[in-house]
Design a protein around this motif. Structure first.
Motif, PDB file in Angstrom:
ATOM      1  N   SER A 216       0.806  -1.223   0.000  1.00 38.74           N
ATOM      2  CA  SER A 216       0.000   0.000   0.000  1.00 38.74           C
ATOM      3  C   SER A 216       0.840   1.274   0.000  1.00 38.74           C
ATOM      4  CB  SER A 216      -0.928   0.008   1.227  1.00 38.74           C
ATOM      5  OG  SER A 216      -0.174  -0.102   2.424  1.00 38.74           O
ATOM      6  N   ASN A 217       2.184   1.133   0.009  1.00 38.00           N
ATOM      7  CA  ASN A 217       3.029   2.337  -0.029  1.00 38.00           C
ATOM      8  C   ASN A 217       3.208   2.864  -1.447  1.00 38.00           C
ATOM      9  OD1 ASN A 217       4.576  -0.001  -0.587  1.00 38.00           O
ATOM     10  ND2 ASN A 217       6.476   1.120  -0.214  1.00 38.00           N
ATOM     11  N   LYS A 218       2.908   1.999  -2.442  1.00 37.62           N
ATOM     12  CA  LYS A 218       2.929   2.428  -3.842  1.00 37.62           C
ATOM     13  C   LYS A 218       1.726   1.805  -4.543  1.00 37.62           C
ATOM     14  CE  LYS A 218       7.957   2.896  -4.301  1.00 37.62           C
ATOM     15  NZ  LYS A 218       9.160   2.453  -5.051  1.00 37.62           N
ATOM     16  N   PHE A 219       0.853   2.648  -5.076  1.00 37.26           N
ATOM     17  CA  PHE A 219      -0.322   2.125  -5.767  1.00 37.26           C
ATOM     18  C   PHE A 219      -0.794   3.114  -6.817  1.00 37.26           C
ATOM     19  CE2 PHE A 219      -1.735   4.435  -2.007  1.00 37.26           C
ATOM     20  CZ  PHE A 219      -2.754   5.248  -2.484  1.00 37.26           C
ATOM     21  N   CYS A 220      -1.618   2.631  -7.755  1.00 36.99           N
ATOM     22  CA  CYS A 220      -2.204   3.508  -8.772  1.00 36.99           C
ATOM     23  C   CYS A 220      -3.709   3.278  -8.822  1.00 36.99           C
ATOM     24  CB  CYS A 220      -1.571   3.265 -10.143  1.00 36.99           C
ATOM     25  SG  CYS A 220      -1.787   1.598 -10.789  1.00 36.99           S
ATOM     26  N   TYR A 221      -4.429   4.346  -9.061  1.00 40.33           N
ATOM     27  CA  TYR A 221      -5.889   4.285  -9.130  1.00 40.33           C
ATOM     28  C   TYR A 221      -6.312   4.459 -10.584  1.00 40.33           C
ATOM     29  CZ  TYR A 221     -10.719   5.859  -8.785  1.00 40.33           C
ATOM     30  OH  TYR A 221     -12.077   6.006  -8.958  1.00 40.33           O
ATOM     31  N   GLU A 222      -7.041   3.484 -11.127  1.00 41.92           N
ATOM     32  CA  GLU A 222      -7.414   3.508 -12.537  1.00 41.92           C
ATOM     33  C   GLU A 222      -8.908   3.737 -12.756  1.00 41.92           C
ATOM     34  OE1 GLU A 222      -5.418   3.241 -15.322  1.00 41.92           O
ATOM     35  OE2 GLU A 222      -3.726   3.420 -13.949  1.00 41.92           O
ATOM     36  N   GLY A 223      -9.697   3.858 -11.693  1.00 39.38           N
ATOM     37  CA  GLY A 223     -11.133   4.088 -11.839  1.00 39.38           C
ATOM     38  C   GLY A 223     -11.831   2.926 -12.525  1.00 39.38           C
ATOM     39  N   PHE A 224     -12.791   3.242 -13.405  1.00 43.26           N
ATOM     40  CA  PHE A 224     -13.531   2.216 -14.143  1.00 43.26           C
ATOM     41  C   PHE A 224     -12.820   1.883 -15.452  1.00 43.26           C
ATOM     42  CE2 PHE A 224     -16.890   3.872 -11.432  1.00 43.26           C
ATOM     43  CZ  PHE A 224     -17.600   2.720 -11.092  1.00 43.26           C
ATOM     44  N   LEU A 225     -12.745   0.606 -15.773  1.00 47.76           N
ATOM     45  CA  LEU A 225     -12.215   0.185 -17.064  1.00 47.76           C
ATOM     46  C   LEU A 225     -13.232   0.489 -18.166  1.00 47.76           C
ATOM     47  CD1 LEU A 225     -10.753  -3.306 -16.068  1.00 47.76           C
ATOM     48  CD2 LEU A 225      -9.465  -1.193 -16.461  1.00 47.76           C
ATOM     49  N   SER A 226     -12.792   0.487 -19.397  1.00 44.34           N
ATOM     50  CA  SER A 226     -13.681   0.776 -20.522  1.00 44.34           C
ATOM     51  C   SER A 226     -14.801  -0.270 -20.636  1.00 44.34           C
ATOM     52  CB  SER A 226     -12.880   0.792 -21.824  1.00 44.34           C
ATOM     53  OG  SER A 226     -13.730   0.933 -22.944  1.00 44.34           O
ATOM     54  N   LYS A 227     -15.961   0.178 -21.069  1.00 50.52           N
ATOM     55  CA  LYS A 227     -17.090  -0.727 -21.291  1.00 50.52           C
ATOM     56  C   LYS A 227     -16.914  -1.518 -22.594  1.00 50.52           C
ATOM     57  CE  LYS A 227     -20.409   2.241 -18.882  1.00 50.52           C
ATOM     58  NZ  LYS A 227     -21.637   3.049 -19.015  1.00 50.52           N
ATOM     59  N   LYS A 228     -16.035  -1.010 -23.477  1.00 53.58           N
ATOM     60  CA  LYS A 228     -15.798  -1.690 -24.743  1.00 53.58           C
ATOM     61  C   LYS A 228     -14.814  -2.837 -24.529  1.00 53.58           C
ATOM     62  CE  LYS A 228     -16.702   2.455 -27.467  1.00 53.58           C
ATOM     63  NZ  LYS A 228     -16.163   3.429 -28.450  1.00 53.58           N
ATOM     64  N   LYS A 229     -15.192  -4.008 -25.009  1.00 50.31           N
ATOM     65  CA  LYS A 229     -14.452  -5.240 -24.739  1.00 50.31           C
ATOM     66  C   LYS A 229     -12.979  -5.144 -25.113  1.00 50.31           C
ATOM     67  CE  LYS A 229     -14.563 -10.236 -25.574  1.00 50.31           C
ATOM     68  NZ  LYS A 229     -15.270 -11.349 -26.268  1.00 50.31           N
ATOM     69  N   GLN A 230     -12.668  -4.708 -26.337  1.00 44.81           N
ATOM     70  CA  GLN A 230     -11.285  -4.672 -26.799  1.00 44.81           C
ATOM     71  C   GLN A 230     -10.465  -3.660 -26.014  1.00 44.81           C
ATOM     72  OE1 GLN A 230      -9.898  -6.897 -29.083  1.00 44.81           O
ATOM     73  NE2 GLN A 230      -8.070  -6.013 -28.178  1.00 44.81           N
ATOM     74  N   LEU A 231     -11.047  -2.488 -25.752  1.00 46.63           N
ATOM     75  CA  LEU A 231     -10.334  -1.467 -24.981  1.00 46.63           C
ATOM     76  C   LEU A 231     -10.070  -1.946 -23.558  1.00 46.63           C
ATOM     77  CD1 LEU A 231     -12.053   1.876 -26.087  1.00 46.63           C
ATOM     78  CD2 LEU A 231      -9.734   1.115 -26.586  1.00 46.63           C
ATOM     79  N   CYS A 232     -11.052  -2.643 -22.984  1.00 44.81           N
ATOM     80  CA  CYS A 232     -10.907  -3.187 -21.637  1.00 44.81           C
ATOM     81  C   CYS A 232      -9.753  -4.198 -21.600  1.00 44.81           C
ATOM     82  CB  CYS A 232     -12.207  -3.842 -21.193  1.00 44.81           C
ATOM     83  SG  CYS A 232     -12.156  -4.514 -19.522  1.00 44.81           S
ATOM     84  N   GLN A 233      -9.695  -5.068 -22.589  1.00 38.50           N
ATOM     85  CA  GLN A 233      -8.611  -6.051 -22.675  1.00 38.50           C
ATOM     86  C   GLN A 233      -7.255  -5.364 -22.785  1.00 38.50           C
ATOM     87  OE1 GLN A 233      -9.441  -8.710 -25.929  1.00 38.50           O
ATOM     88  NE2 GLN A 233     -11.052  -9.802 -24.845  1.00 38.50           N
ATOM     89  N   ASN A 234      -7.197  -4.308 -23.608  1.00 37.46           N
ATOM     90  CA  ASN A 234      -5.943  -3.575 -23.788  1.00 37.46           C
ATOM     91  C   ASN A 234      -5.500  -2.907 -22.486  1.00 37.46           C
ATOM     92  OD1 ASN A 234      -5.937  -4.310 -26.481  1.00 37.46           O
ATOM     93  ND2 ASN A 234      -6.791  -2.370 -27.202  1.00 37.46           N
ATOM     94  N   GLN A 235      -6.474  -2.375 -21.738  1.00 37.06           N
ATOM     95  CA  GLN A 235      -6.148  -1.725 -20.467  1.00 37.06           C
ATOM     96  C   GLN A 235      -5.581  -2.729 -19.465  1.00 37.06           C
ATOM     97  OE1 GLN A 235     -10.095  -0.004 -19.860  1.00 37.06           O
ATOM     98  NE2 GLN A 235      -9.239   2.050 -19.966  1.00 37.06           N
ATOM     99  N   ILE A 236      -6.223  -3.889 -19.384  1.00 41.76           N
ATOM    100  CA  ILE A 236      -5.752  -4.914 -18.445  1.00 41.76           C
ATOM    101  C   ILE A 236      -4.382  -5.438 -18.864  1.00 41.76           C
ATOM    102  CG2 ILE A 236      -6.203  -7.232 -17.537  1.00 41.76           C
ATOM    103  CD1 ILE A 236      -9.171  -6.562 -17.590  1.00 41.76           C
ATOM    104  N   LYS A 237      -4.171  -5.577 -20.167  1.00 40.08           N
ATOM    105  CA  LYS A 237      -2.868  -6.037 -20.660  1.00 40.08           C
ATOM    106  C   LYS A 237      -1.778  -5.043 -20.277  1.00 40.08           C
ATOM    107  CE  LYS A 237      -0.568  -7.771 -24.820  1.00 40.08           C
ATOM    108  NZ  LYS A 237      -0.698  -8.042 -26.274  1.00 40.08           N
ATOM    109  N   LYS A 238      -2.077  -3.767 -20.419  1.00 34.96           N
ATOM    110  CA  LYS A 238      -1.107  -2.734 -20.057  1.00 34.96           C
ATOM    111  C   LYS A 238      -0.839  -2.754 -18.550  1.00 34.96           C
ATOM    112  CE  LYS A 238      -0.207   2.216 -20.592  1.00 34.96           C
ATOM    113  NZ  LYS A 238      -0.744   3.510 -21.103  1.00 34.96           N
ATOM    114  N   LEU A 239      -1.902  -2.933 -17.765  1.00 30.23           N
ATOM    115  CA  LEU A 239      -1.768  -2.947 -16.306  1.00 30.23           C
ATOM    116  C   LEU A 239      -1.064  -4.208 -15.808  1.00 30.23           C
ATOM    117  CD1 LEU A 239      -5.284  -1.585 -15.252  1.00 30.23           C
ATOM    118  CD2 LEU A 239      -3.087  -0.420 -14.982  1.00 30.23           C
ATOM    119  N   SER A 240      -1.017  -5.235 -16.640  1.00 26.41           N
ATOM    120  CA  SER A 240      -0.393  -6.496 -16.218  1.00 26.41           C
ATOM    121  C   SER A 240       1.096  -6.319 -15.916  1.00 26.41           C
ATOM    122  CB  SER A 240      -0.592  -7.581 -17.287  1.00 26.41           C
ATOM    123  OG  SER A 240       0.139  -7.267 -18.457  1.00 26.41           O
ATOM    124  N   GLU A 241       1.713  -5.267 -16.463  1.00 24.41           N
ATOM    125  CA  GLU A 241       3.136  -4.999 -16.227  1.00 24.41           C
ATOM    126  C   GLU A 241       3.351  -3.961 -15.129  1.00 24.41           C
ATOM    127  OE1 GLU A 241       5.612  -6.694 -17.681  1.00 24.41           O
ATOM    128  OE2 GLU A 241       4.058  -7.900 -18.634  1.00 24.41           O
TER     129      GLU A 241
END
Length: 275
Positions: free
Chosen positions: A121-146
């Motif tokens: 909890s000393n380092k974290f990021c807040y991303e709010g809501f992911l996109s409702k569009k399936k492909q964009l949501c997948q891309n966001q999660i893929k980016k966050l995976s790193e």
């Protein structure tokens, strides 16, 4: 800026109650919703609205009210104002017009869930809501995976299962996550564990089909440079003879799961010394 409870009405602070009683007007997202809170604490005050539909139109009107010497309290339906809620323009225009902005501390689902996650909890990021569009949501999660920091998301109960499935598929079934439903409310439910285990727990539970959801995801851990075996250097050395060094590193990264930046730093420097 006055935070309001995210569930349990008793979570409001004494200072917040005092401010809501003293200001000239209270700006709210939804008058009916805010009235429940005000009535509970016997607060009588004039309510003005600021929502996603009228924000641009109303903001300048409220700046003029402030310029006339009035004090305004901004509240959201639940939690800290402006976090995924209207009010950003009002705050910005207030600063532009040299009007003092006073933030009060209080409830926030993201921070409350993080504190109970058992994750870094000393380092974290807040991303709010992911996109409702399936492909964009997948891309966001893929980016966050790193992402190395702990990740905080909000999610709709209608999309929760699909989102957890994507986390499992893209980030790995053993990625540690916490899913919190209706924090501070009577129906509060917090589940923590590997993505696949959490998915099994909530998939057939109708209670997770409604309510406000917060997801906390453990950040990825870097593999230490010294953990790279000598055979990896040999494999890249062989592959780079048929292609470029960068391509060789990308191929080995995919096969063995080492982060590309770690391989670049360790291996390119090694080849430079050899050359």
């Amino acid at each position: 800026m006055v935070p309001t409870p995210i569930g349990n009405l008793l979570d409001i602070t004494y200072r917040s109650i005092d401010i809501l009683k003293k200001v000239d007007y209270i700006i709210t997202e939804n008058k009916k919703h805010t009235s429940i809170l005000l009535n509970y604490f016997f607060i009588k005050n004039k309510l003005l609205t600021l929502n996603i539909i009228n924000e641009k139109k109303k903001t300048q009107d409220y700046i003029n009210i402030l310029k006339d010497g009035n004090n305004l309290a901004l509240v959201s339906n639940a939690g800290t104002p402006v976090i995924n809620d209207p009010g950003f323009l009002l705050i910005k225009y207030a600063y532009d017009n040299n009007i003092r902005v006073v933030p009060l501390p209080g409830s926030c689902a993201a921070i409350t869930a993080l504190s109970a996650s058992g994750l870094q909890s000393n380092k974290f990021c807040y991303e709010g809501f992911l996109s409702k569009k399936k492909q964009l949501c997948q891309n966001q999660i893929k980016k966050l995976s790193e992402e190395k920091r702990t990740i905080i998301l909000y999610e709709s109960p209608k999309r929760l299962i699909n989102t957890i499935k994507l986390i499992k598929k893209i980030m790995g079934k053993k990625r540690k996550i916490l899913v919190a439903k209706e924090i501070t409310k009577k129906w509060e439910n917090i589940q923590r564990g590997a993505a696949d285990k959490i998915l099994d727990k909530i998939s057939n539970d109708d209670n997770w089909k409604k309510g406000e959801i917060t997801i906390i995801i453990n950040g990825i851990k870097e593999k230490k440079i010294q953990s790279i075996p000598k055979k990896i250097f040999k494999i890249i050395n062989i592959i780079k003879k048929e292609t470029s060094v960068s391509s060789a590193i990308k191929i080995v990264s995919k096969i063995y799961g080492y982060p590309k930046n770690i391989l670049y730093n360790a291996i390119i420097n090694k080849f430079k010394k050899v050359d």
